[in-house]
Design a protein around this motif. Sequence first.
Motif, mmCIF file in Angstrom:
data_model
loop_
_atom_site.group_PDB
_atom_site.id
_atom_site.type_symbol
_atom_site.label_atom_id
_atom_site.label_comp_id
_atom_site.label_asym_id
_atom_site.label_seq_id
_atom_site.Cartn_x
_atom_site.Cartn_y
_atom_site.Cartn_z
ATOM 1 N N LYS A 331 18.342 4.419 -37.702
ATOM 2 C CA LYS A 331 17.386 3.539 -38.378
ATOM 3 C C LYS A 331 17.218 3.900 -39.853
ATOM 4 C CE LYS A 331 13.346 6.305 -37.047
ATOM 5 N NZ LYS A 331 13.020 6.721 -38.429
ATOM 6 N N ASP A 332 17.601 5.137 -40.224
ATOM 7 C CA ASP A 332 17.427 5.579 -41.607
ATOM 8 C C ASP A 332 18.643 5.286 -42.479
ATOM 9 O OD1 ASP A 332 14.889 6.592 -41.084
ATOM 10 O OD2 ASP A 332 15.701 8.517 -40.395
ATOM 11 N N VAL A 333 19.735 4.810 -41.870
ATOM 12 C CA VAL A 333 20.937 4.515 -42.652
ATOM 13 C C VAL A 333 20.691 3.263 -43.494
ATOM 14 C CG1 VAL A 333 23.400 3.944 -42.565
ATOM 15 C CG2 VAL A 333 22.418 5.557 -40.905
ATOM 16 N N PRO A 334 20.904 3.330 -44.818
ATOM 17 C CA PRO A 334 20.657 2.166 -45.675
ATOM 18 C C PRO A 334 21.445 0.947 -45.217
ATOM 19 C CG PRO A 334 21.020 4.122 -46.998
ATOM 20 C CD PRO A 334 21.365 4.497 -45.594
ATOM 21 N N LYS A 335 20.856 -0.207 -45.391
ATOM 22 C CA LYS A 335 21.484 -1.462 -44.997
ATOM 23 C C LYS A 335 22.792 -1.661 -45.758
ATOM 24 C CE LYS A 335 20.443 -6.394 -44.462
ATOM 25 N NZ LYS A 335 19.432 -7.450 -44.735
ATOM 26 N N GLY A 336 23.828 -2.045 -45.025
ATOM 27 C CA GLY A 336 25.128 -2.285 -45.637
ATOM 28 C C GLY A 336 26.038 -1.075 -45.641
ATOM 29 N N TYR A 337 25.534 0.077 -45.171
ATOM 30 C CA TYR A 337 26.344 1.305 -45.145
ATOM 31 C C TYR A 337 26.666 1.687 -43.705
ATOM 32 C CZ TYR A 337 25.584 2.175 -50.117
ATOM 33 O OH TYR A 337 25.581 2.080 -51.474
ATOM 34 N N THR A 338 27.883 2.170 -43.508
ATOM 35 C CA THR A 338 28.308 2.618 -42.179
ATOM 36 C C THR A 338 28.989 3.982 -42.289
ATOM 37 O OG1 THR A 338 30.415 1.435 -42.424
ATOM 38 C CG2 THR A 338 28.635 0.289 -41.261
ATOM 39 N N LYS A 339 28.908 4.727 -41.222
ATOM 40 C CA LYS A 339 29.482 6.069 -41.181
ATOM 41 C C LYS A 339 31.009 5.996 -41.144
ATOM 42 C CE LYS A 339 29.369 10.289 -38.370
ATOM 43 N NZ LYS A 339 28.769 10.918 -37.171
ATOM 44 N N GLU A 340 31.662 6.827 -41.983
ATOM 45 C CA GLU A 340 33.128 6.879 -41.976
ATOM 46 C C GLU A 340 33.605 7.482 -40.661
ATOM 47 O OE1 GLU A 340 35.094 8.857 -45.124
ATOM 48 O OE2 GLU A 340 34.841 7.224 -46.546
ATOM 49 N N GLU A 341 34.762 7.009 -40.209
ATOM 50 C CA GLU A 341 35.309 7.536 -38.960
ATOM 51 C C GLU A 341 35.795 8.970 -39.132
ATOM 52 O OE1 GLU A 341 38.275 4.956 -37.429
ATOM 53 O OE2 GLU A 341 36.910 3.264 -37.118
ATOM 54 N N LYS A 342 36.287 9.300 -40.317
ATOM 55 C CA LYS A 342 36.781 10.655 -40.542
ATOM 56 C C LYS A 342 35.819 11.413 -41.457
ATOM 57 C CE LYS A 342 39.707 9.531 -44.526
ATOM 58 N NZ LYS A 342 41.053 9.649 -45.104
ATOM 59 N N GLU A 343 35.793 12.756 -41.297
ATOM 60 C CA GLU A 343 34.964 13.606 -42.128
ATOM 61 C C GLU A 343 35.848 14.277 -43.174
ATOM 62 O OE1 GLU A 343 33.641 15.936 -38.860
ATOM 63 O OE2 GLU A 343 31.643 15.015 -38.857
ATOM 64 N N ILE A 344 35.260 14.689 -44.294
ATOM 65 C CA ILE A 344 36.045 15.348 -45.332
ATOM 66 C C ILE A 344 35.614 16.801 -45.461
ATOM 67 C CG2 ILE A 344 36.316 13.172 -46.582
ATOM 68 C CD1 ILE A 344 34.331 14.285 -48.653
ATOM 69 N N LEU A 345 36.521 17.613 -45.997
ATOM 70 C CA LEU A 345 36.258 19.036 -46.185
ATOM 71 C C LEU A 345 36.012 19.321 -47.652
ATOM 72 C CD1 LEU A 345 38.881 20.825 -43.899
ATOM 73 C CD2 LEU A 345 36.410 20.833 -43.615
ATOM 74 N N ILE A 346 34.956 20.047 -47.942
ATOM 75 C CA ILE A 346 34.679 20.527 -49.289
ATOM 76 C C ILE A 346 34.368 22.015 -49.171
ATOM 77 C CG2 ILE A 346 33.176 20.379 -51.293
ATOM 78 C CD1 ILE A 346 32.678 17.485 -50.674
ATOM 79 N N ASP A 347 35.225 22.852 -49.807
ATOM 80 C CA ASP A 347 35.071 24.307 -49.696
ATOM 81 C C ASP A 347 35.010 24.738 -48.232
ATOM 82 O OD1 ASP A 347 34.986 24.393 -52.447
ATOM 83 O OD2 ASP A 347 32.800 24.363 -52.536
ATOM 84 N N ASP A 348 35.901 24.142 -47.423
ATOM 85 C CA ASP A 348 35.997 24.460 -45.988
ATOM 86 C C ASP A 348 34.752 24.065 -45.199
ATOM 87 O OD1 ASP A 348 38.557 25.530 -46.286
ATOM 88 O OD2 ASP A 348 37.760 27.506 -46.807
ATOM 89 N N LYS A 349 33.908 23.233 -45.772
ATOM 90 C CA LYS A 349 32.723 22.750 -45.069
ATOM 91 C C LYS A 349 32.885 21.252 -44.827
ATOM 92 C CE LYS A 349 29.594 26.202 -47.076
ATOM 93 N NZ LYS A 349 30.564 26.881 -47.931
ATOM 94 N N VAL A 350 32.446 20.804 -43.642
ATOM 95 C CA VAL A 350 32.604 19.403 -43.249
ATOM 96 C C VAL A 350 31.386 18.605 -43.697
ATOM 97 C CG1 VAL A 350 32.841 17.824 -41.309
ATOM 98 C CG2 VAL A 350 34.019 20.026 -41.269
ATOM 99 N N ILE A 351 31.623 17.460 -44.359
ATOM 100 C CA ILE A 351 30.528 16.552 -44.675
ATOM 101 C C ILE A 351 30.896 15.145 -44.211
ATOM 102 C CG2 ILE A 351 29.849 17.931 -46.679
ATOM 103 C CD1 ILE A 351 30.881 15.678 -48.436
#
Length: 440
Positions: A331-351
């Motif tokens: 319910k908190d996800v802004p209207k018009g935005y959807t979660k990406e199917e894949k996650e990305i790594l930044i400094d070996d951390k997943v976001i």
Amino acid sequence: MKKIVSILLLICTFSFFTFSDLEPVYAASAKVTISGSKTVVVGNTVKVTFTVSSSSPLGSWFFDVQYDSSKLSYVSSTLEGSTRATGYATNNKTKTKTYTMTFKAKSSGTATISVRNMEIAGWDEKLMSPSSNSLKINIITQKQLEDSYSSNNNLKSLSVDGYDLSPVFSKNTLEYSLELENDIRSIKVNATKEDSRASLKGGGVYSLQEGQNDIVITVTAENGNAKNYIIHATVKELNPISVTIDDKEYLVVRKKEGLTIPSTFAETTTMINGEEVPAFESDITGYLLVALRDIDGNINFYIVEEDGNYTKYEEMLFNGVTLYMIEPEEKDVPKGYTKEEKEILIDDKVITLYNSKSGSYPLVYGVNIQTGEKNWYSYDEEERTLQRFENTEVEELKLEKEKYLFLITILSSSSLIIMLFLLILCAKVRKIKNQKEESL
């Protein structure tokens, strides 16, 4: 008086043999030896030593120094003249005399330093047979010097007395593990470098404490590049406390020494399995952390949830903003935005990123560690920067847009009705006018 006569005799003899075709007869041999550094960097100075020597006592000596003035410039000397030696002995025990000259390297290349016009007489005032060598100096630039440095910063061997490292040593493997029984309080680490020109820091006897002990061996190459080899020596705990997360077992770290505590957290304690253990709490976010070690010896912080579960805690720094990434409620996800199917790594951390169809910057969701607030942020993947995302402003803009579209629609409709009315009115006026004309 004898010294003066000796020098005069040396000069007269030098002049005589210069203009005479007769070969002189020498009583003994003597030499002038030139020594010094064979390599110098442009802009630096180099000291050259000239040694007059003989197996027989020396009386007097004379020689000129010759050098390549296009490569070297004169700085100073201990000769009687700047580039000329005209000395004599003060007793019959002198068999050597040493001078020094200092030059500055002007340009790269090879410079030769030699002596000429040598005349050496013994204490008995008889001429000696003189000889000399020459010194070739290689002048190089700073870049040439640095390019010649070795870049080898490898270890040749690494071992621990009485124990086997895991994995087996390889110069390209930088981290090793070692598990020890609880009663082991010290180990001896042996390390040798592959290149003799490199420097080695570390090795020898290390004291240990219960838990993980990181031993660092540093090899610094001649060119200054350093490489660290790390041994994670873990001393087993007597009564370890274990927890299970996602079917994996972790041990609670009960010694806070060596832990890097997050900046907004303070030391405290908590109870796990009926035992008090070190913990770290933030008054800003309300998170309570404990340190857990996995089976490979890796230590990470975990949030102790109210239901007794554990969630890995990882901070991420973006242009001065420190976030702890969390999953938002749908319910908190802004209207018009959807979660990406894949996650990305930044400094070996997943976001996780949330994208919109409009192609604007993706969003991330997290807790600001400095404020404790949960927010959405626009993420620039190229610059790796964040900008706080104000969803209310976007909604307001959408409402304004919809309002203007409604007004435009009303105005357009009104204009169309008026145009139709005018057309009908014009048609009626024309019809009445035609009827009048026909009646006339």
